[in-house]
Design a protein around this motif. Structure first.
Motif, PDB file in Angstrom:
ATOM      1  N   GLU A  14      35.057 -97.251 -31.644  1.00  0.00           N
ATOM      2  CA  GLU A  14      36.109 -98.232 -31.313  1.00  0.00           C
ATOM      3  C   GLU A  14      37.481 -97.569 -31.249  1.00  0.00           C
ATOM      4  O   GLU A  14      38.293 -97.848 -30.381  1.00  0.00           O
ATOM      5  N   GLU A  15      37.740 -96.672 -32.190  1.00  0.00           N
ATOM      6  CA  GLU A  15      39.050 -95.995 -32.209  1.00  0.00           C
ATOM      7  C   GLU A  15      39.259 -95.113 -30.987  1.00  0.00           C
ATOM      8  O   GLU A  15      40.384 -94.885 -30.562  1.00  0.00           O
ATOM      9  N   VAL A  16      38.162 -94.607 -30.451  1.00  0.00           N
ATOM     10  CA  VAL A  16      38.238 -93.784 -29.237  1.00  0.00           C
ATOM     11  C   VAL A  16      38.631 -94.680 -28.056  1.00  0.00           C
ATOM     12  O   VAL A  16      39.491 -94.331 -27.242  1.00  0.00           O
ATOM     13  N   ILE A  17      38.017 -95.844 -27.998  1.00  0.00           N
ATOM     14  CA  ILE A  17      38.327 -96.781 -26.907  1.00  0.00           C
ATOM     15  C   ILE A  17      39.804 -97.182 -26.995  1.00  0.00           C
ATOM     16  O   ILE A  17      40.524 -97.195 -25.993  1.00  0.00           O
ATOM     17  N   ARG A  18      40.262 -97.469 -28.234  1.00  0.00           N
ATOM     18  CA  ARG A  18      41.666 -97.870 -28.422  1.00  0.00           C
ATOM     19  C   ARG A  18      42.614 -96.756 -28.001  1.00  0.00           C
ATOM     20  O   ARG A  18      43.598 -96.981 -27.305  1.00  0.00           O
ATOM     21  N   GLU A  19      42.287 -95.542 -28.412  1.00  0.00           N
ATOM     22  CA  GLU A  19      43.149 -94.395 -28.094  1.00  0.00           C
ATOM     23  C   GLU A  19      43.218 -94.176 -26.571  1.00  0.00           C
ATOM     24  O   GLU A  19      44.298 -93.972 -26.007  1.00  0.00           O
ATOM     25  N   LYS A 231      46.010 -73.289 -17.434  1.00  0.00           N
ATOM     26  CA  LYS A 231      46.317 -71.865 -17.206  1.00  0.00           C
ATOM     27  C   LYS A 231      45.575 -71.304 -15.992  1.00  0.00           C
ATOM     28  O   LYS A 231      45.069 -70.175 -15.994  1.00  0.00           O
ATOM     29  N   GLY A 232      45.478 -72.143 -14.973  1.00  0.00           N
ATOM     30  CA  GLY A 232      44.873 -71.692 -13.718  1.00  0.00           C
ATOM     31  C   GLY A 232      43.363 -71.750 -13.693  1.00  0.00           C
ATOM     32  O   GLY A 232      42.744 -71.545 -12.662  1.00  0.00           O
ATOM     33  N   LEU A 233      42.765 -72.077 -14.839  1.00  0.00           N
ATOM     34  CA  LEU A 233      41.294 -72.064 -14.896  1.00  0.00           C
ATOM     35  C   LEU A 233      40.679 -73.349 -14.379  1.00  0.00           C
ATOM     36  O   LEU A 233      39.519 -73.382 -13.988  1.00  0.00           O
ATOM     37  N   ARG A 234      41.470 -74.442 -14.403  1.00  0.00           N
ATOM     38  CA  ARG A 234      40.886 -75.721 -13.990  1.00  0.00           C
ATOM     39  C   ARG A 234      42.001 -76.601 -13.446  1.00  0.00           C
ATOM     40  O   ARG A 234      42.578 -77.423 -14.189  1.00  0.00           O
ATOM     41  N   SER A 235      42.272 -76.414 -12.158  1.00  0.00           N
ATOM     42  CA  SER A 235      43.354 -77.183 -11.544  1.00  0.00           C
ATOM     43  C   SER A 235      42.986 -78.652 -11.430  1.00  0.00           C
ATOM     44  O   SER A 235      41.806 -79.022 -11.434  1.00  0.00           O
ATOM     45  N   GLY A 236      44.005 -79.474 -11.279  1.00  0.00           N
ATOM     46  CA  GLY A 236      43.827 -80.933 -11.183  1.00  0.00           C
ATOM     47  C   GLY A 236      44.587 -81.581 -12.322  1.00  0.00           C
ATOM     48  O   GLY A 236      44.561 -81.064 -13.454  1.00  0.00           O
ATOM     49  N   THR A 237      45.287 -82.688 -12.039  1.00  0.00           N
ATOM     50  CA  THR A 237      46.036 -83.374 -13.103  1.00  0.00           C
ATOM     51  C   THR A 237      45.084 -83.722 -14.247  1.00  0.00           C
ATOM     52  O   THR A 237      44.000 -84.269 -14.016  1.00  0.00           O
ATOM     53  N   GLU A 238      45.476 -83.380 -15.450  1.00  0.00           N
ATOM     54  CA  GLU A 238      44.602 -83.549 -16.601  1.00  0.00           C
ATOM     55  C   GLU A 238      44.245 -85.025 -16.808  1.00  0.00           C
ATOM     56  O   GLU A 238      45.105 -85.893 -16.697  1.00  0.00           O
ATOM     57  N   ASN A 239      42.973 -85.261 -17.164  1.00  0.00           N
ATOM     58  CA  ASN A 239      42.494 -86.622 -17.446  1.00  0.00           C
ATOM     59  C   ASN A 239      42.883 -86.972 -18.886  1.00  0.00           C
ATOM     60  O   ASN A 239      42.060 -86.964 -19.806  1.00  0.00           O
ATOM     61  N   LEU A 240      44.161 -87.268 -19.063  1.00  0.00           N
ATOM     62  CA  LEU A 240      44.694 -87.395 -20.426  1.00  0.00           C
ATOM     63  C   LEU A 240      44.057 -88.527 -21.253  1.00  0.00           C
ATOM     64  O   LEU A 240      43.797 -88.326 -22.445  1.00  0.00           O
ATOM     65  N   PRO A 241      43.798 -89.710 -20.662  1.00  0.00           N
ATOM     66  CA  PRO A 241      43.149 -90.740 -21.495  1.00  0.00           C
ATOM     67  C   PRO A 241      41.816 -90.247 -22.072  1.00  0.00           C
ATOM     68  O   PRO A 241      41.531 -90.449 -23.254  1.00  0.00           O
ATOM     69  N   ALA A 242      41.028 -89.585 -21.236  1.00  0.00           N
ATOM     70  CA  ALA A 242      39.725 -89.086 -21.707  1.00  0.00           C
ATOM     71  C   ALA A 242      39.911 -87.926 -22.687  1.00  0.00           C
ATOM     72  O   ALA A 242      39.198 -87.826 -23.692  1.00  0.00           O
ATOM     73  N   ILE A 243      40.891 -87.064 -22.407  1.00  0.00           N
ATOM     74  CA  ILE A 243      41.138 -85.922 -23.305  1.00  0.00           C
ATOM     75  C   ILE A 243      41.556 -86.438 -24.690  1.00  0.00           C
ATOM     76  O   ILE A 243      41.050 -85.980 -25.720  1.00  0.00           O
ATOM     77  N   ALA A 244      42.457 -87.427 -24.714  1.00  0.00           N
ATOM     78  CA  ALA A 244      42.920 -87.967 -26.002  1.00  0.00           C
ATOM     79  C   ALA A 244      41.772 -88.686 -26.720  1.00  0.00           C
ATOM     80  O   ALA A 244      41.638 -88.602 -27.951  1.00  0.00           O
ATOM     81  N   GLY A 245      40.928 -89.383 -25.946  1.00  0.00           N
ATOM     82  CA  GLY A 245      39.762 -90.056 -26.540  1.00  0.00           C
ATOM     83  C   GLY A 245      38.796 -89.034 -27.123  1.00  0.00           C
ATOM     84  O   GLY A 245      38.240 -89.221 -28.203  1.00  0.00           O
ATOM     85  N   PHE A 246      38.598 -87.937 -26.392  1.00  0.00           N
ATOM     86  CA  PHE A 246      37.724 -86.847 -26.859  1.00  0.00           C
ATOM     87  C   PHE A 246      38.270 -86.299 -28.188  1.00  0.00           C
ATOM     88  O   PHE A 246      37.531 -86.137 -29.165  1.00  0.00           O
ATOM     89  N   ALA A 247      39.586 -86.040 -28.215  1.00  0.00           N
ATOM     90  CA  ALA A 247      40.195 -85.478 -29.429  1.00  0.00           C
ATOM     91  C   ALA A 247      40.024 -86.432 -30.617  1.00  0.00           C
ATOM     92  O   ALA A 247      39.718 -86.011 -31.737  1.00  0.00           O
ATOM     93  N   ARG A 248      40.180 -87.728 -30.360  1.00  0.00           N
ATOM     94  CA  ARG A 248      40.013 -88.715 -31.443  1.00  0.00           C
ATOM     95  C   ARG A 248      38.565 -88.698 -31.936  1.00  0.00           C
ATOM     96  O   ARG A 248      38.305 -88.775 -33.138  1.00  0.00           O
ATOM     97  N   ALA A 249      37.621 -88.599 -30.979  1.00  0.00           N
ATOM     98  CA  ALA A 249      36.200 -88.545 -31.360  1.00  0.00           C
ATOM     99  C   ALA A 249      35.937 -87.307 -32.213  1.00  0.00           C
ATOM    100  O   ALA A 249      35.206 -87.371 -33.208  1.00  0.00           O
TER     101      ALA A 249
END
Ligand SMILES: Cc1ncc(COP(=O)(O)O)c(C=O)c1O
Length: 386
Positions: A14-19, A231-249
């Motif tokens: 649930e906290e991941v969804i909220r984040e 750092k050039g390894l993975r171009s594309g605007t970062e998927n921040l909602p998913a990244i922050a959810g991943f970090a919370r998980a």
């Protein structure tokens, strides 16, 4: 509902969804933008990277976000293959890797790379002698999964690293840790792993997000060129909602990781005991401790078709699978169980039950209440039909 398919994917906390939702609402700036919204997004991105790095005991500079395990595995294999092609074109992997490794290697074989596949024993564990024999001067990379997604078997990563270190021209070591992250200790530095794959949706995070650990001296050719993010390894605007959810998980998993692992292990052992007692001819394909992760129990019910049993259980509100998520819908038998040398009726009758910290104590009992009559019924029907 009883959900026992956690090796396929997990229910987000649930906290991941909220984040995730909060980041979409409030931190929607582009992390590359120089204004305040961009700066806030950048701070969130770097705090998330630190959370993942801390869980692996590595430096945040060595963590790169991708769209998940499949992309990271592609990036590693293709990226190393292309970057170091002048050094050699030979790679080594186990015969029981996930399809996101095996199918990349097949594609690379069609482009002139050579791959040696290391066999496994009856427990699904690789033969280190065969690995030693497979290594050549032109071997670029050895790819060994940490925990198998179908059986939970744990590969001897430290043993592999020892063998590689003693080579005159040590190849790089890649570990697909998608199924071990959060389930058993994963410390790439301590284990002398050069590249490591993790994925968010196996640890109650969002889908479509994962990470690569890459030790700083290793160079990779990116799969995706563009704005130069990560750092050039993975171009594309970062998927921040998913990244922050991943970090919370990650934070939630690692807050009390030992208690969660013990809980999964306890449920797995309860199920193993009950199977032994109530369906004594069921064959457990998951190795015994310490060669197995805490969350997976793979079992064959000879005389029963795994796919049919999955449907029967589903009609009783119980979700499990025959093997890996991709294998179960596209192929009739598992390449992993085949590599382990299982007989035909054990291959066809295989089921995977996989736990997470969200499963409850009573669920193995509740599963058995439905499983025992379902196996009996299907065997009766099978006998009538044959
Ligand atoms: C061992 C292993 N590697 C890689 C993957 C692929 O990860 P993702 O679903 O994040 O692409 C999975 C997921 O099924 C897996 O179990």
């Amino acid at each position: 509902m009883i959900y026992l398919d956690n090796a396929a994917t997990t229910r987000p906390f649930e906290e991941v969804i909220r984040e995730t939702e909060q980041v979409m609402r409030r931190t929607f700036g582009n992390p590359s933008a120089v204004h305040q919204l961009g700066v806030e997004a950048e701070e969130k991105l770097e705090a998330s990277r630190k959370a993942v790095a801390d869980s692996l005991q590595v430096s945040p500079d060595e963590v790169f976000f991708t769209s998940g395990g499949t992309e990271t595995n592609n990036l590693v294999l293709k990226g190393i293959g292309e970057r170091y092609a002048r050094k050699g074109k030979h790679l080594v992997a186990t015969a029981v890797e996930h399809k996101s490794v095996l199918n990349v290697l097949r594609a690379m074989e069609n482009q002139g790379y050579e791959v040696t596949y290391i066999p496994v024993d009856r427990r699904g564990i690789i033969d280190l002698e065969a690995l030693k024999q497979a290594l050549r001067e032109d071997t670029l990379l050895v790819s060994v999964m940490h925990v198998n997604n179908e059986t939970g078997a744990v590969q001897p990563i430290d043993g592999v690293a020892d063998i590689l270190r003693n080579q005159d021209h040590p190849p790089l070591l890649h570990v697909d840790a998608v199924q071990s992250f959060g389930k058993i200790p994963v410390h790439p530095k301590q284990s002398r792993v050069d590249l490591l794959t993790v994925s968010s949706h196996k640890i109650h995070g969002p889908k479509g997000i994962g990470a690569l650990y890459k030790q700083s001296q290793v160079d990779l050719k990116p799969l995706i060129d563009g704005g130069g993010q990560e750092k050039g390894l993975r171009s594309g605007t970062e998927n921040l909602p998913a990244i922050a959810g991943f970090a919370r998980a990650v934070e939630l998993n690692f807050e009390d990781v030992i208690a969660q692992q013990n809980h999964m292990h306890h449920l797995k052992e309860l199920l193993r005991e009950q199977l032994h007692h109530s369906i004594p001819d069921a064959v457990v394909n998951t190795p015994d401790d310490p060669h197995a992760a805490p969350h997976v129990l793979n079992v064959s019910f000879p005389g029963v078709k795994g796919e049919v049993l999955v449907r029967q259980l589903e009609s009783a509100g119980i979700y499990a699978s025959t093997g890996s998520a991709c294998t179960s819908s596209r192929e009739s038998v598992s390449h992993v169980l085949k590599a382990m040398g299982l007989a035909k009726d054990q291959l066809e009758g295989a089921m995977r039950f996989s736990f997470s910290s969200l499963n409850r104590e009573e669920e193995p009992d509740q599963l058995m209440e439905k499983l025992v009559p379902a196996v009996k019924r299907l065997r009766r029907l099978g006998n009538i039909q044959s």
